[in-house]
Design an enzyme around this catalytic site. Structure first.
Site, PDB file in Angstrom:
ATOM      1  N   MET A   1     -14.547  39.412  73.779  1.00  0.00           N
ATOM      2  CA  MET A   1     -14.660  38.660  72.600  1.00  0.00           C
ATOM      3  C   MET A   1     -13.447  37.962  72.078  1.00  0.00           C
ATOM      4  O   MET A   1     -12.502  38.613  72.321  1.00  0.00           O
ATOM      5  CB  MET A   1     -15.207  39.470  71.339  1.00  0.00           C
ATOM      6  CG  MET A   1     -16.363  40.290  71.688  1.00  0.00           C
ATOM      7  SD  MET A   1     -16.836  41.393  70.393  1.00  0.00           S
ATOM      8  CE  MET A   1     -18.168  42.145  71.116  1.00  0.00           C
TER       9      MET A   1
ATOM     10  N   GLY B   1     -25.170  50.022  74.788  1.00  0.00           N
ATOM     11  CA  GLY B   1     -23.728  50.734  74.426  1.00  0.00           C
ATOM     12  C   GLY B   1     -23.923  51.994  73.550  1.00  0.00           C
ATOM     13  O   GLY B   1     -23.679  53.093  74.062  1.00  0.00           O
TER      14      GLY B   1
ATOM     15  N   GLY C   1     -20.903  40.131  68.359  1.00  0.00           N
ATOM     16  CA  GLY C   1     -19.592  40.430  67.999  1.00  0.00           C
ATOM     17  C   GLY C   1     -19.252  42.158  67.859  1.00  0.00           C
ATOM     18  O   GLY C   1     -18.203  42.302  67.775  1.00  0.00           O
ATOM     19  N   PHE C   2     -20.451  42.775  67.793  1.00  0.00           N
ATOM     20  CA  PHE C   2     -20.069  44.227  67.311  1.00  0.00           C
ATOM     21  C   PHE C   2     -21.183  45.033  68.184  1.00  0.00           C
ATOM     22  O   PHE C   2     -22.351  44.669  68.107  1.00  0.00           O
ATOM     23  CB  PHE C   2     -20.228  44.441  65.830  1.00  0.00           C
ATOM     24  CG  PHE C   2     -19.412  44.014  64.992  1.00  0.00           C
ATOM     25  CD1 PHE C   2     -18.062  44.245  65.105  1.00  0.00           C
ATOM     26  CD2 PHE C   2     -19.486  42.583  64.709  1.00  0.00           C
ATOM     27  CE1 PHE C   2     -17.045  43.450  64.065  1.00  0.00           C
ATOM     28  CE2 PHE C   2     -18.839  41.606  63.791  1.00  0.00           C
ATOM     29  CZ  PHE C   2     -17.615  41.977  63.627  1.00  0.00           C
ATOM     30  N   GLY C   3     -20.928  46.350  68.672  1.00  0.00           N
ATOM     31  CA  GLY C   3     -21.849  47.430  69.014  1.00  0.00           C
ATOM     32  C   GLY C   3     -22.340  47.967  67.931  1.00  0.00           C
ATOM     33  O   GLY C   3     -21.796  47.719  66.865  1.00  0.00           O
ATOM     34  N   GLY C   4     -23.349  48.748  68.340  1.00  0.00           N
ATOM     35  CA  GLY C   4     -23.980  49.665  67.220  1.00  0.00           C
ATOM     36  C   GLY C   4     -24.880  48.703  66.032  1.00  0.00           C
ATOM     37  O   GLY C   4     -25.152  49.482  65.079  1.00  0.00           O
TER      38      GLY C   4
ATOM     39  N   GLY D   1     -28.600  46.621  70.324  1.00  0.00           N
ATOM     40  CA  GLY D   1     -29.412  47.512  69.856  1.00  0.00           C
ATOM     41  C   GLY D   1     -30.566  48.078  70.508  1.00  0.00           C
ATOM     42  O   GLY D   1     -31.722  48.464  70.001  1.00  0.00           O
TER      43      GLY D   1
ATOM     44  N   HIS E   1     -19.866  39.552  79.781  1.00  0.00           N
ATOM     45  CA  HIS E   1     -20.597  38.879  78.775  1.00  0.00           C
ATOM     46  C   HIS E   1     -19.567  38.061  78.201  1.00  0.00           C
ATOM     47  O   HIS E   1     -18.720  39.021  77.485  1.00  0.00           O
ATOM     48  CB  HIS E   1     -21.629  39.891  77.871  1.00  0.00           C
ATOM     49  CG  HIS E   1     -22.175  39.234  76.716  1.00  0.00           C
ATOM     50  ND1 HIS E   1     -22.613  39.809  75.904  1.00  0.00           N
ATOM     51  CD2 HIS E   1     -22.315  37.707  76.400  1.00  0.00           C
ATOM     52  CE1 HIS E   1     -23.084  38.946  75.008  1.00  0.00           C
ATOM     53  NE2 HIS E   1     -22.734  37.836  75.388  1.00  0.00           N
TER      54      HIS E   1
ATOM     55  N   MET F   1     -17.976  36.141  75.177  1.00  0.00           N
ATOM     56  CA  MET F   1     -18.304  35.591  73.769  1.00  0.00           C
ATOM     57  C   MET F   1     -17.024  34.856  73.412  1.00  0.00           C
ATOM     58  O   MET F   1     -16.141  35.240  72.596  1.00  0.00           O
ATOM     59  CB  MET F   1     -18.502  36.703  72.568  1.00  0.00           C
ATOM     60  CG  MET F   1     -20.064  37.530  72.976  1.00  0.00           C
ATOM     61  SD  MET F   1     -20.093  38.889  72.442  1.00  0.00           S
ATOM     62  CE  MET F   1     -19.601  39.842  73.757  1.00  0.00           C
TER      63      MET F   1
ATOM     64  N   ASP G   1     -29.608  42.369  75.315  1.00  0.00           N
ATOM     65  CA  ASP G   1     -28.373  42.815  74.796  1.00  0.00           C
ATOM     66  C   ASP G   1     -28.507  43.051  73.321  1.00  0.00           C
ATOM     67  O   ASP G   1     -28.425  42.237  72.482  1.00  0.00           O
ATOM     68  CB  ASP G   1     -26.930  41.973  75.201  1.00  0.00           C
ATOM     69  CG  ASP G   1     -25.711  42.406  75.057  1.00  0.00           C
ATOM     70  OD1 ASP G   1     -25.872  43.929  74.688  1.00  0.00           O
ATOM     71  OD2 ASP G   1     -24.834  41.910  75.213  1.00  0.00           O
TER      72      ASP G   1
ATOM     73  N   SER H   1     -22.753  49.380  77.998  1.00  0.00           N
ATOM     74  CA  SER H   1     -21.752  48.758  77.721  1.00  0.00           C
ATOM     75  C   SER H   1     -20.668  49.445  77.473  1.00  0.00           C
ATOM     76  O   SER H   1     -20.375  50.382  76.712  1.00  0.00           O
ATOM     77  CB  SER H   1     -22.201  47.947  76.327  1.00  0.00           C
ATOM     78  OG  SER H   1     -21.121  47.164  75.699  1.00  0.00           O
TER      79      SER H   1
ATOM     80  N   ASP I   1     -17.915  43.331  77.653  1.00  0.00           N
ATOM     81  CA  ASP I   1     -18.067  42.416  76.456  1.00  0.00           C
ATOM     82  C   ASP I   1     -16.545  41.890  76.191  1.00  0.00           C
ATOM     83  O   ASP I   1     -15.710  42.561  75.678  1.00  0.00           O
ATOM     84  CB  ASP I   1     -18.716  42.950  75.195  1.00  0.00           C
ATOM     85  CG  ASP I   1     -20.016  43.354  75.129  1.00  0.00           C
ATOM     86  OD1 ASP I   1     -20.650  42.330  75.621  1.00  0.00           O
ATOM     87  OD2 ASP I   1     -20.403  44.519  75.196  1.00  0.00           O
TER      88      ASP I   1
ATOM     89  N   HIS J   1     -21.646  46.620  81.863  1.00  0.00           N
ATOM     90  CA  HIS J   1     -21.666  45.699  80.878  1.00  0.00           C
ATOM     91  C   HIS J   1     -20.292  45.526  80.151  1.00  0.00           C
ATOM     92  O   HIS J   1     -19.943  46.295  79.712  1.00  0.00           O
ATOM     93  CB  HIS J   1     -22.555  45.706  79.933  1.00  0.00           C
ATOM     94  CG  HIS J   1     -22.986  44.468  78.986  1.00  0.00           C
ATOM     95  ND1 HIS J   1     -23.596  43.226  79.502  1.00  0.00           N
ATOM     96  CD2 HIS J   1     -22.628  44.004  77.901  1.00  0.00           C
ATOM     97  CE1 HIS J   1     -23.433  42.343  78.498  1.00  0.00           C
ATOM     98  NE2 HIS J   1     -22.989  42.789  77.521  1.00  0.00           N
TER      99      HIS J   1
HETATM  100  C1  DX5 Z   1     -22.519  42.850  71.177  1.00  0.00           C
HETATM  101  C2  DX5 Z   1     -22.293  43.068  72.608  1.00  0.00           C
HETATM  102  C3  DX5 Z   1     -23.265  44.164  72.941  1.00  0.00           C
HETATM  103  C4  DX5 Z   1     -22.851  45.583  72.655  1.00  0.00           C
HETATM  104  C5  DX5 Z   1     -24.056  46.460  72.614  1.00  0.00           C
HETATM  105  O1  DX5 Z   1     -22.111  41.567  70.900  1.00  0.00           O
HETATM  106  O2  DX5 Z   1     -22.615  41.968  73.227  1.00  0.00           O
HETATM  107  O3  DX5 Z   1     -22.980  44.259  74.475  1.00  0.00           O
HETATM  108  O4  DX5 Z   1     -21.844  46.087  73.530  1.00  0.00           O
HETATM  109  O5  DX5 Z   1     -24.234  47.565  72.135  1.00  0.00           O
HETATM  110  P1  DX5 Z   1     -25.199  48.216  71.203  1.00  0.00           P
HETATM  111  O6  DX5 Z   1     -26.141  48.821  72.563  1.00  0.00           O
HETATM  112  O7  DX5 Z   1     -24.669  49.468  70.635  1.00  0.00           O
HETATM  113  O8  DX5 Z   1     -25.849  47.346  70.437  1.00  0.00           O
HETATM  114 ZN    ZN Z   2     -22.943  42.019  75.481  1.00  0.00          ZN
END
Ligand code: DX5
Ligand code: ZN
Length: 220
Positions: free
Chosen positions: A41, A201, A146-149, A181, A70, A72, A179, A12, A39, A37
């Site tokens: 948003m 990601g 909504g968020f990575g990590g 974690g 992707h 959102m 997708d 990502s 994202d 990937h």
């Molecule tokens: C979350 C995104 C994911 C995100 C994944 O809303 O859709 O694609 O980038 O990031 P990780 O792998 O850090 O959870």
């Molecule tokens: Zn995503």
């Protein structure tokens, strides 16, 4: 059982260093990643705003890999052709964000892209039944988007299994992507459950050797 199937890995771009987007895109381009990937948003469907067309175009310029986009985005239907023009190959929309989902999926395919449906953690798997022949990919969210990590929601493994069973029962051929974690701690379980593609990601970009981490996920 050990499957010979090789995992599709889709790192990502959300977790890259945006001050060095060309460098990080080229790193991914030279890695064993299958897809990148992306994202998008909108601050309406999810409580965060990431990036839009100019960033997608910038990534497109520096890689020949498949762009797995992707969305959102609430009611994305007016923007589908623009995503194609900006370089998207696969376009995944949220079940929860599309009032006329059948029409949206048709539009995506008519533009020459592969069409995906993403499901939030609370959405029953069975909602895709009327759409199995309209869809090329189903994305199981293993976090709330909504968020990575964020932390992986373990029930996603059961959901992948349920989706794989449904795919078999309906004789459908869509890919199953997961997708949120994703790490080496859950990749194998997701693969055994029936996942074809994994998004990662923070696990990739926070590792000391992102490209080796991609290889490890590929061989999970
Ligand atoms: C979350 C995104 C994911 C995100 C994944 O809303 O859709 O694609 O980038 O990031 P990780 O792998 O850090 O959870
Ligand atoms: Zn995503």
């Amino acid at each position: 059982t050990l499957s010979k199937k090789v995992m599709i890995v889709s790192p990502s771009v959300l977790s890259c260093d945006f001050g060095n987007i060309q460098r990080d895109t080229e790193m991914l381009d030279q890695s064993q990643a299958d897809w990148l990937h992306i994202d998008v948003m909108d601050g309406v469907f999810v409580p965060n705003i990431s990036f839009g067309f100019p960033v997608l175009e910038a990534v497109r310029k520096h890689t020949s890999k498949v762009l797995d986009v992707h969305l959102m985005v609430q009611d994305c239907s007016p923007y589908i052709e623009t995503f194609k023009k900006a370089g998207a190959d696969w376009l995944t929309v949220h079940y929860e964000a599309c009032t006329h989902l059948h029409r949206t999926l048709t539009q995506i395919r008519d533009c020459g892209m592969k069409a995906g449906i993403a499901l939030n953690p609370h959405t029953p798997i069975s909602v895709i039944v009327p759409l199995v022949s309209e869809v090329d990919l189903v994305l199981i969210m293993s976090v709330n988007p909504g968020f990575g990590g964020q932390k992986f929601i373990p029930n996603a493994i059961n959901r992948v299994q349920e989706l794989a069973q449904l795919r078999e029962k309906t004789n459908a051929s869509f890919l199953i992507e997961v997708d949120g974690g994703v790490t080496m701690d859950n990749a194998q379980a997701l693969k055994s459950a029936g996942a074809d593609a994994l998004v990662a990601g923070s696990f990739v970009f926070q590792s000391p050797q992102p490209s080796a981490t991609i290889t490890a996920l590929k061989n999970c």
